[in-house]
Motif scaffolding. Structure first.
Motif, mmCIF file in Angstrom:
data_model
loop_
_atom_site.group_PDB
_atom_site.id
_atom_site.type_symbol
_atom_site.label_atom_id
_atom_site.label_comp_id
_atom_site.label_asym_id
_atom_site.label_seq_id
_atom_site.Cartn_x
_atom_site.Cartn_y
_atom_site.Cartn_z
ATOM 1 N N SER A 728 0.837 -1.208 0.000
ATOM 2 C CA SER A 728 0.000 0.000 0.000
ATOM 3 C C SER A 728 0.867 1.251 0.000
ATOM 4 O O SER A 728 0.616 2.214 -0.746
ATOM 5 C CB SER A 728 -0.923 -0.004 1.225
ATOM 6 N N ARG A 729 1.919 1.273 0.841
ATOM 7 C CA ARG A 729 2.800 2.448 0.844
ATOM 8 C C ARG A 729 3.481 2.610 -0.510
ATOM 9 O O ARG A 729 3.630 3.727 -1.017
ATOM 10 C CB ARG A 729 3.832 2.317 1.955
ATOM 11 N N SER A 730 3.882 1.484 -1.121
ATOM 12 C CA SER A 730 4.530 1.557 -2.431
ATOM 13 C C SER A 730 3.592 2.174 -3.457
ATOM 14 O O SER A 730 4.003 3.004 -4.270
ATOM 15 C CB SER A 730 4.964 0.153 -2.870
ATOM 16 N N ILE A 731 2.303 1.772 -3.410
ATOM 17 C CA ILE A 731 1.329 2.326 -4.363
ATOM 18 C C ILE A 731 1.165 3.823 -4.150
ATOM 19 O O ILE A 731 1.184 4.623 -5.107
ATOM 20 C CB ILE A 731 -0.009 1.597 -4.219
ATOM 21 N N ILE A 732 0.979 4.241 -2.899
ATOM 22 C CA ILE A 732 0.742 5.661 -2.616
ATOM 23 C C ILE A 732 1.964 6.500 -2.982
ATOM 24 O O ILE A 732 1.856 7.575 -3.605
ATOM 25 C CB ILE A 732 0.368 5.853 -1.132
#
Length: 765
Positions: A728-732
């Motif tokens: 999720s952090r990678s996507i954001i």
């Protein structure tokens, strides 16, 4: 022969006396003077209105010997002695005593006792006239005990009184008479010819008086008399003979009672009844009247047209021919009970229409009473309820179907008045709770059956209702008497009973079977997910090994060849260089494999577009609502209206939101001492950013481990892989945003939030 004539004369006089006594009782009740009657033994059985008004004692308080309570205690012994003596003698006489007025004052009265005899000469009743002689006491004391000054009596009577001779000649008039007519004694003596009586009524008045004088019967005539101001007013003249002990008429006493107001009321009433009958006849309803004995008297035109009959064909008890034979006995019995009760009543029966068809009617009736409370007439209306009866039958069938449907669906209905806490349950709800049907339900009794761990949920439900929320619901468990557990889904909608009052109409569903199925499904899904994760991890590992193994093998081979070429004598520099170039090539091949695997893992590249975070979050919430409900999570949203559109990949951001919601729900899985609340909030941030945050009320985390949540393969879950937040952090971050975790101020739980740049078309210049 002379003895026979004497006996016949005596018999005639006795009969006259008996008739006189009966009419005298009627006359005394209409007198303004105090009068009462007693049985032969002296027990009072009638008092006129003047007695009740003067003493304050009605017939109940005066009957028997209770009349003595109105006599002064000082005068009572002598009065009783005289009264007893008169009863023994059987002769007319009088008693002087003080009577207590209703205000406690005593005034002297003369109690004139006259016997009334039957045809055999036996005394059947005593008639007593009480004359107020308080002001004339001194004069009366001078007279003999059994003498009475007639003029003083006349003056004491508070109505116009005329005293005539046995032949009808006027002998004296009281002052009220002179004042009323405004004429002298001499003028009133010639009343037959000086317009004292209205010319239209004079003949009837004279004829009636002559008849009474001739036969000694009571005189009772209504006629118009001319008052002193020249106005004629209706007067009821009542006359009775004053006889001596031998029955001979000494004088006639004529009382003139003004009945103008009553007469006008009767005329008005008669006119009103005429108009009423005309109105009733035109009303589109079956209206009727009956006599006190229940026989039909009047039927309006609508009634007659409906049954197709004439008034003569339904009068008296002929109306019963229009009632269905099967219903007639019950209707007659109900009508008999109503008449006996003398109270309004109703009954149902079928009536035959003019075309022969029977229809159900509601028979309603109410009594009309006189001033004494006696029923003088019955008024009734028949209301067509055939459609209602059919609807009631359909309703009964519908209720039966509904009850059966609720039993099959394991569902029950209820209503809850918030202001009074009055609760009504359907029968199925009693079965669901295992409570005896008809038991009065209260909030306390419902809470007592709840599972201890779910008390906060049901309490919150009632608090929402008391606040007046439009729609409220919750899921909670019941502890049954056998300690088994039931799962219920409670839904209610507010209906405004009237301003300031709330009523909730709701449904309770027994979802125990569904819950068991869902738990079994969740277990199977969890096991399948675990197997899928193991298989996916194995497949991913095999794929990576297969794709990377060949370039790595080439690199190892080329490196070994290069070493061998360099170790040769002399070293083969050119060949070694070519081998090194192949090694570099295989390294690039390995990098390409990794790049392809990353592309495969992310499935596609990010497509940046204008996204409404609030709308996107609602879509995710709708997809996850069933999972949140199973976890007994109550979700609250706070989506700001002025938030600009975010520039991001909508699908990837939905994956992030879904992961944050699932993590928040998992964080509250062990929370049982408070509601499992979750908040999702959107808001605008400075510097062109849009923020979305998910807050739970779980156990929280150690602030020192806040950043570790986003490390790959770090997890606090027993069955977690630790890659969700990292991905999720990678996507954001790949879309120019930021994802972080923090603790709420002075509250349990955790907050996971991310911010994304505003879309270029939504930026403020």
């Amino acid at each position: 022969m002379a003895d026979v004539r004497i006996a016949a004369a005596c018999l005639k006089l006795s009969k006259q006396m008996m008739g006189l006594a009966i009419d005298l009782g009627v006359m005394l009740n209409g007198l303004s003077a105090i009068a009462w009657t007693a049985l032969a033994d002296g027990r009072v059985d009638f008092v006129n209105r003047k007695w009740s008004e003067y003493t304050g004692l009605d017939i109940t308080a005066s009957s028997g010997t209770q009349w003595r309570n109105a006599i002064s205690r000082d005068d009572l012994p002598e009065a009783l002695e005289q009264f007893a003596s008169i009863l023994v003698s059987g002769q007319a006489d009088e008693i002087s005593a003080r009577l207590r007025r209703h205000d406690g004052q005593y005034r002297w009265h003369t109690l004139q006792l006259s016997p009334m005899r039957d045809a055999n000469g036996e005394i059947v009743r005593w008639c007593v006239l009480c004359i107020d002689i308080h002001d004339l006491r001194r004069a009366q004391d001078a007279l003999k005990r059994r003498e009475l000054d007639l003029q003083l009596i006349v003056e004491s009577i508070p109505v116009p009184v005329t005293v005539t001779s046995p032949t009808g000649e006027v002998e004296s008039l009281n002052q009220l008479t002179l004042d009323y007519f405004g004429k002298s004694f001499e003028e009133l003596k010639a009343w037959r010819g000086n317009e004292v009586v209205h010319p239209e009524d004079l003949e009837a008045a004279v004829t009636g008086l002559e008849a009474s004088l001739a036969n000694g019967a009571t005189y009772n005539v209504e006629s118009r008399h001319r008052r002193a101001d020249g106005i004629y007013r209706w007067t009821n003249v009542r006359g009775f003979p004053l006889r001596d002990r031998d029955g001979e008429i000494l004088r006639w006493i004529l009382l003139s009672i003004d009945i103008e107001d009553r007469k006008r009321a009767e005329i008005t009433l008669a006119e009103s009844e005429r108009h009423l009958n005309e109105t009733i006849s035109t009303l589109p309803a079956l209206i009727w009247t009956a006599r006190p004995d229940g026989t039909g008297e009047f039927f309006n035109r609508y009634y007659l047209d409906y049954v197709g009959r004439t008034l003569e064909q339904v009068r008296d008890f002929a109306w019963t021919s229009t009632v269905h034979p099967d219903d007639l006995p019950g209707l007659i019995a109900a009508w008999t009970d109503i008449m006996a009760s003398r109270m309004p009543g109703a009954a149902e029966a079928r009536m035959q229409r003019y075309d022969g068809q029977y229809r159900w009617f509601l028979f309603r009736t109410s009594p009309l009473r006189d001033q004494h409370g006696n029923v003088v007439k019955w008024y009734g209306v028949n209301v067509d309820i055939d459609d209602r009866k059919r609807a009631e039958e359909e309703l009964r069938r519908s209720e039966a179907f509904l009850a059966e449907g609720q039993a099959l669906a394991r569902m029950g209905n209820f209503s809850w008045h918030v202001d009074t806490n009055e609760i009504a349950w359907s029968e199925q709800l009693y079965h669901i709770f295992g409570i005896e049907p008809g038991t009065t339900m209260t909030l306390e009794r419902i809470i007592a059956h709840c599972h201890p761990e779910d008390l906060c949920l049901i309490t919150q439900f009632f608090e929402q209702g008391q606040r007046g929320d439009s729609d409220i619901e919750c899921q909670h468990r019941l502890v049954m008497p056998d300690q088994s557990i039931k799962h219920l889904h409670l839904i209610a909608h507010r209906a405004n009973d009237r301003p300031g009052r709330y009523e909730y109409i709701g449904t309770m569903l027994d979802i125990s079977q569904r819950r068991s199925s869902e738990e079994a499904l969740d277990k199977a899904r969890s096991e399948l997910l675990h197997v899928s994760r193991v298989m996916s991890l194995g497949a991913l590992t095999a794929s990576i090994a297969h794709e990377v193994n060949q370039p790595l093998a080439g690199i190892v081979t080329n490196a070994s060849t290069c070493l061998r070429l360099l170790a040769a004598e002399p070293p083969n520099i050119e060949a070694a260089q070519e081998t090194a170039r192949r090694t570099i090539r295989d390294g690039h091949r390995a990098a390409d494999v990794i790049a392809r695997l990353r592309a495969l893992f992310s499935k596609r590249g990010a497509a940046i577009e204008a996204v409404d975070l609030g709308h996107t979050a609602r879509e995710v919430i709708a997809l996850m609502q069933s999972d949140l409900d199973r976890a007994r999570v109550t979700l609250r949203t706070e989506f700001a209206d002025d938030v600009p559109l975010a520039g991001c990949d909508r699908v990837q951001v939905q994956q992030v939101i879904m992961n944050l919601l699932r993590n928040a729900a998992d964080a509250m899985s062990n929370v049982n001492d408070r509601p499992r609340l979750m908040w999702v909030k959107t808001e605008a941030e400075p510097h062109g950013m849009v923020r979305l945050s998910v807050r739970d009320c779980g156990t929280g985390f150690d602030p020192e481990n806040a950043e570790r949540f986003f490390d790959a393969f770090y997890t606090t879950k027993d069955d977690g892989m630790g890659v969700g937040l990292a991905i999720s952090r990678s996507i954001i971050e790949s879309q120019g945003g930021r994802l972080w975790a923090e603790l709420p101020a002075n509250a349990p739980g955790a907050i996971f939030a991310f911010s994304i740049p505003v879309h270029s078309t939504s930026r403020v210049p």
